[in-house]
Design a protein around this motif. Structure first.
Motif, PDB file in Angstrom:
ATOM      1  N   PRO A  69      32.558  19.995  15.139  1.00 42.83           N
ATOM      2  CA  PRO A  69      31.741  21.285  15.523  1.00 42.83           C
ATOM      3  C   PRO A  69      30.445  21.180  15.883  1.00 42.83           C
ATOM      4  O   PRO A  69      29.724  21.820  16.556  1.00 42.83           O
ATOM      5  CB  PRO A  69      32.066  21.941  14.219  1.00 42.83           C
ATOM      6  N   SER A  70      29.547  20.176  15.338  1.00 44.78           N
ATOM      7  CA  SER A  70      28.320  20.148  15.309  1.00 44.78           C
ATOM      8  C   SER A  70      27.733  19.757  16.781  1.00 44.78           C
ATOM      9  O   SER A  70      26.721  20.047  17.273  1.00 44.78           O
ATOM     10  CB  SER A  70      27.497  19.164  14.199  1.00 44.78           C
ATOM     11  N   ASP A  71      28.447  18.578  17.296  1.00 41.21           N
ATOM     12  CA  ASP A  71      28.131  18.173  18.624  1.00 41.21           C
ATOM     13  C   ASP A  71      29.185  17.909  19.786  1.00 41.21           C
ATOM     14  O   ASP A  71      28.907  17.145  20.624  1.00 41.21           O
ATOM     15  CB  ASP A  71      27.272  16.830  18.434  1.00 41.21           C
ATOM     16  N   ASN A  72      30.261  18.313  19.271  1.00 38.32           N
ATOM     17  CA  ASN A  72      31.822  18.224  20.169  1.00 38.32           C
ATOM     18  C   ASN A  72      31.860  16.558  20.338  1.00 38.32           C
ATOM     19  O   ASN A  72      32.698  16.511  21.354  1.00 38.32           O
ATOM     20  CB  ASN A  72      31.484  18.800  21.462  1.00 38.32           C
ATOM     21  N   ALA A  73      31.323  15.869  19.422  1.00 42.68           N
ATOM     22  CA  ALA A  73      31.624  14.287  19.655  1.00 42.68           C
ATOM     23  C   ALA A  73      33.135  14.188  19.316  1.00 42.68           C
ATOM     24  O   ALA A  73      33.752  14.766  18.200  1.00 42.68           O
ATOM     25  CB  ALA A  73      30.764  13.660  18.868  1.00 42.68           C
ATOM     26  N   GLU A  74      33.978  13.068  19.582  1.00 46.76           N
ATOM     27  CA  GLU A  74      35.160  12.982  19.094  1.00 46.76           C
ATOM     28  C   GLU A  74      35.145  11.954  17.890  1.00 46.76           C
ATOM     29  O   GLU A  74      34.432  10.774  18.158  1.00 46.76           O
ATOM     30  CB  GLU A  74      35.939  12.091  20.183  1.00 46.76           C
ATOM     31  N   PRO A  75      35.466  12.621  16.923  1.00 48.18           N
ATOM     32  CA  PRO A  75      35.439  11.680  15.470  1.00 48.18           C
ATOM     33  C   PRO A  75      36.309  10.695  15.353  1.00 48.18           C
ATOM     34  O   PRO A  75      37.552  10.919  15.747  1.00 48.18           O
ATOM     35  CB  PRO A  75      35.706  12.663  14.236  1.00 48.18           C
ATOM     36  N   LYS A  76      35.883   9.436  15.079  1.00 51.19           N
ATOM     37  CA  LYS A  76      36.826   8.255  14.766  1.00 51.19           C
ATOM     38  C   LYS A  76      37.360   8.087  13.304  1.00 51.19           C
ATOM     39  O   LYS A  76      38.443   7.382  13.182  1.00 51.19           O
ATOM     40  CB  LYS A  76      36.116   6.992  15.558  1.00 51.19           C
ATOM     41  N   THR A  77      36.337   8.459  12.518  1.00 47.38           N
ATOM     42  CA  THR A  77      36.779   8.478  11.051  1.00 47.38           C
ATOM     43  C   THR A  77      36.488   9.650  10.369  1.00 47.38           C
ATOM     44  O   THR A  77      35.643  10.490  10.538  1.00 47.38           O
ATOM     45  CB  THR A  77      35.776   7.441  10.328  1.00 47.38           C
ATOM     46  N   VAL A  78      37.625  10.212  10.096  1.00 46.74           N
ATOM     47  CA  VAL A  78      37.607  11.668   9.584  1.00 46.74           C
ATOM     48  C   VAL A  78      38.248  11.530   8.036  1.00 46.74           C
ATOM     49  O   VAL A  78      39.279  10.742   7.809  1.00 46.74           O
ATOM     50  CB  VAL A  78      38.754  12.345  10.278  1.00 46.74           C
ATOM     51  N   VAL A  79      37.360  12.112   7.115  1.00 45.15           N
ATOM     52  CA  VAL A  79      37.953  12.086   5.604  1.00 45.15           C
ATOM     53  C   VAL A  79      38.185  13.773   5.277  1.00 45.15           C
ATOM     54  O   VAL A  79      37.397  14.607   5.722  1.00 45.15           O
ATOM     55  CB  VAL A  79      36.524  11.779   4.992  1.00 45.15           C
ATOM     56  N   PHE A  80      39.338  13.600   4.950  1.00 47.29           N
ATOM     57  CA  PHE A  80      39.865  15.264   4.325  1.00 47.29           C
ATOM     58  C   PHE A  80      39.477  14.991   2.834  1.00 47.29           C
ATOM     59  O   PHE A  80      39.929  14.060   2.090  1.00 47.29           O
ATOM     60  CB  PHE A  80      41.462  15.258   4.633  1.00 47.29           C
TER      61      PHE A  80
END
Ligand code: SF4
Ligand code: SF4
Ligand code: SF4
Length: 282
Positions: free
Chosen positions: A3-14
């Protein structure tokens, strides 16, 4: 997308149970469905970004619905989501990443993951206005603002006010299948009510002895169901009058009346005292 910069996240932590099951912040209950939507979001992340890696920090996985456990396993086995059993102790920024630090309680080690995106499985809370609505409808609600059913097993969609039924998350955290099931049950109850030509009501309702009533109207203010109104007799005297179809037979008015002029039918003071005497004599 982040959401902050519309970049595609490669590592996501839930982070599961973020704000739930924590007495210290006043939310000791489980939010019921976040385990499942976290698994779903982790699967969707892999679907949309094939070279991504998702991690889930969890306390324990609560997936009791039909096919739910299999779904969570699929997230791990087919989509490679890494589940780490342990609580997160700190999240802090490092460059354009967020470092998530927590403990892996199964391995007994500390874990740090540098994430492009951190997603919190936040607690489900009741609507801020829920108490106000409950008071309007004369139904009960618990300390967390969720409405209380008539009986958890025998009257799960009814409330203590006849004609008011519950469906969905107003009663507590609930996922879509449970909400739909409860909604259908509540709709059937309403249909059953309207399918009759006449409504049956409980005979244990309050009744006013107009000869004993002094018209103080204390009972009017205390009735939680607004089932008592004032009535003017032919001689001009004011007395209380019970609307029998609205009275829920709770008995609050009987303990309020200073003259004993309002009594619950079949449970009058004399009848209760007679029962107590009979029990004491045995
Ligand atoms: S459903 Fe899962 S993530 Fe949500 S509060 Fe309960 S245990 Fe935690
Ligand atoms: S409290 Fe008793 S005396 Fe007063 S209005 Fe009600 S029934 Fe009558
Ligand atoms: S028994 Fe309860 S609901 Fe009925 S009139 Fe008295 S206070 Fe109201």
């Amino acid at each position: 997308m982040r959401p902050s910069d519309n970049a595609e996240p490669k590592t996501v932590v839930f982070v599961a149970c973020a704000g739930s099951r924590d007495k210290s912040i006043g939310i000791p209950y489980c939010s019921n469905f976040c385990c499942m939507y976290i698994a779903k979001q982790a699967i969707l992340t892999k679907d949309h970004i094939p070279d991504s890696q998702s991690y889930v920090f969890y306390m324990d996985i609560r997936s009791p619905g039909k096919g739910y456990d299999e779904f969570t396993r699929r997230a791990q086995e087919e989509y490679g989501v890494k589940y780490i059993r342990g609580r997160v102790s700190r999240i802090y920024p490092k460059g354009n990443k967020m470092v998530v630090r927590g403990a892996d309680t199964l391995l007994g080690t500390q874990v740090e993951v540098e994430a492009d995106l951190v997603v919190l499985g936040t607690a489900v809370i009741s609507n801020a206005d829920a108490g106000h609505m409950a008071e309007k409808l004369h139904i009960s609600y618990d300390t967390f603002g969720f409405y209380v059913e008539g009986h958890p097993k025998l009257r799960p969609v009814e409330t203590n006010t006849s004609g008011v039924f519950l469906a969905g998350a107003c009663q507590g955290p609930k996922d879509i299948p449970a909400s739909v099931g409860q909604g259908s049950a509540a709709a059937s109850k309403v249909q059953a009510l309207f399918s009759k030509d006449m409504l049956e009501s409980d005979p244990a309702v309050a009744k006013v002895n107009i000869n004993a009533c002094v018209g103080c109207l204390k009972c009017v203010g205390t009735c939680p169901f607004q089932a008592i109104k004032e009535k003017e007799l032919r001689d001009g005297r004011i007395v209380a009058d019970v609307i029998e179809t609205v009275c829920a037979g709770c008995g609050v008015c009987t303990s309020t009346c200073p003259c004993g002029a309002i009594q619950l039918q079949h449970f009058t003071d004399n009848q209760i005292l007679a029962e107590v005497n009979a029990i004491c004599l045995k």
